[in-house]
Design an enzyme around this catalytic site. Structure first.
Site, mmCIF file in Angstrom:
data_model
loop_
_atom_site.group_PDB
_atom_site.id
_atom_site.type_symbol
_atom_site.label_atom_id
_atom_site.label_comp_id
_atom_site.label_asym_id
_atom_site.label_seq_id
_atom_site.Cartn_x
_atom_site.Cartn_y
_atom_site.Cartn_z
ATOM 1 N N HIS A 114 37.834 36.879 33.654
ATOM 2 C CA HIS A 114 38.189 35.747 34.530
ATOM 3 C C HIS A 114 37.246 34.555 34.369
ATOM 4 O O HIS A 114 37.536 33.463 34.893
ATOM 5 C CB HIS A 114 38.186 36.185 35.995
ATOM 6 C CG HIS A 114 39.284 37.135 36.344
ATOM 7 N ND1 HIS A 114 40.609 36.878 36.073
ATOM 8 C CD2 HIS A 114 39.250 38.366 36.939
ATOM 9 C CE1 HIS A 114 41.352 37.903 36.483
ATOM 10 N NE2 HIS A 114 40.538 38.812 37.004
ATOM 11 N N ASP A 164 44.471 44.660 31.521
ATOM 12 C CA ASP A 164 44.050 44.656 32.922
ATOM 13 C C ASP A 164 45.241 44.256 33.810
ATOM 14 O O ASP A 164 46.140 43.532 33.362
ATOM 15 C CB ASP A 164 42.915 43.643 33.090
ATOM 16 C CG ASP A 164 42.193 43.747 34.424
ATOM 17 O OD1 ASP A 164 41.112 44.354 34.457
ATOM 18 O OD2 ASP A 164 42.706 43.202 35.417
ATOM 19 N N HIS A 198 45.210 42.189 36.123
ATOM 20 C CA HIS A 198 45.098 40.758 36.396
ATOM 21 C C HIS A 198 45.110 39.971 35.086
ATOM 22 O O HIS A 198 44.500 40.390 34.100
ATOM 23 C CB HIS A 198 43.795 40.445 37.142
ATOM 24 C CG HIS A 198 43.617 41.225 38.401
ATOM 25 N ND1 HIS A 198 42.824 42.364 38.467
ATOM 26 C CD2 HIS A 198 44.139 41.050 39.635
ATOM 27 C CE1 HIS A 198 42.858 42.842 39.700
ATOM 28 N NE2 HIS A 198 43.649 42.068 40.428
ATOM 29 N N ASP A 202 42.732 48.881 36.126
ATOM 30 C CA ASP A 202 43.248 48.675 37.474
ATOM 31 C C ASP A 202 44.766 48.569 37.521
ATOM 32 O O ASP A 202 45.336 48.369 38.593
ATOM 33 C CB ASP A 202 42.596 47.461 38.146
ATOM 34 C CG ASP A 202 42.444 46.273 37.214
ATOM 35 O OD1 ASP A 202 42.963 46.319 36.084
ATOM 36 O OD2 ASP A 202 41.777 45.292 37.607
#
Length: 307
Positions: free
Chosen positions: A126, A163, A165, A244
């Site tokens: 991120h 991931d 995200h 995740d």
């Protein structure tokens, strides 16, 4: 296969608070599972070396890098952005995290290791060119990929991010870089709450709706990712390995299981064998259910080891 397992004790010392999901227990969960599953003795465990300022500045804005160094607290916690906190050990942990990926690239490109897994935190995908967010300070995999291009002269590095995200930071850094193909599967709409837009040039988006499971995930990988990778012909495959998307993880609503992480790792290993003599560097990103993280990472690393 000779697989390096690269980590550092400072990565355990970064602690954003007892209730924070990105906890020091994450690395212990992976290590414990590898030990109980009798894989650790067959890995080449190495201590990470720290990234240099020059390596960070090759990827991030210099003023931003300088600000992270300058803001490192001597005590307590400092909020860089909501839920992304620095404490006295954070800067060292972030340097070893980014440095481990540079080290992994060097080892794999030199042929000293077939592939590598970087068991590190804080995560990185991120972190944008000039901004920390989402628990991330420096973009670990981006630092390694930029090093592969500049130091090893590679023209085609593929980064695959599974991931839950979207790795907005990695896309921000490489969105106009033809030397890097960035391909990301992720839950959408979801954090980081921005619309990544359509796939273009060197960016491949593979969004999944909340509740999607193995069938949807394996379909987009088969139909979109694998053809794109074969067309790109990577000289190095890098993986942002976020776990995740597991169905037990509290930070997302995808429904993947351990077998899905085995499946995609096997597919990426096949791509690497076709195009770059099996050169793979994998980097830990998310995964916040401690038990599920340990099981999923174990399956991923076992696949890297071809066991």
């Amino acid at each position: 296969m000779t697989t390096a397992y690269i980590t550092h004790t400072y990565c355990d010392k970064h602690d954003m608070g007892d209730d924070h999901p990105e906890s020091p227990q994450r690395l212990g969960a992976i290590q414990n599972r590898l030990i109980t599953g009798q894989l650790m003795d067959f890995l080449r465990r190495l201590e990470a070396t720290p990234a240099t300022r020059e390596q960070l500045i090759a990827t991030h804005d210099q003023a931003y890098v300088d600000s992270i160094f300058a803001r490192a607290p001597e005590e307590g916690h400092l909020e860089i952005e909501p839920e992304t906190l620095m404490m006295p050990h954070t800067l060292d942990a972030a340097l070893f995290a980014a440095g481990s990926v540079v080290q992994a690239v060097d080892l794999v490109m030199a042929g000293e290791m077939d592939n590598a897994f970087c068991a590190i935190r804080p995560p990185g995908h991120h972190a944008e060119y000039d901004k920390a967010m989402g628990f991330c300070f420096f973009n670990n995999i981006a630092v390694g990929a930029r090093h592969a291009v500049r130091h090893h002269g590679l023209e085609r590095v593929a980064i695959v991010d599974f991931d839950v995200h979207h790795g907005n930071g990695t896309e921000d850094i490489f969105k106009d870089d033809p030397n890097v193909l960035y391909a990301s599967s992720y839950q959408h709409p979801f954090y980081p709450y921005s619309d990544p837009g359509a796939s273009h040039d060197n960016i491949l988006h593979m969004p999944l709706e909340a509740g999607s499971g193995s069938d949807a995930f394996q379909a987009i990988i088969t139909e979109q990712l694998l053809p794109a990778l074969d067309a790109f012909k990577p000289q190095l495959v890098m993986i942002s390995a976020g776990f995740d998307a597991h169905k037990e993880d509290p930070m997302g609503q995808l429904r993947l299981s351990e077998s899905d992480f085995t499946w995609i790792t096997d597919r990426l290993m096949d791509v690497a064998e076709r195009h770059c003599e099996g050169k793979v560097v994998s980097v830990l990103e998310g995964g916040y259910n401690i038990d599920a993280l340990g099981r999923a990472a174990f399956c991923h690393i076992k696949s890297l080891m071809k066991l």
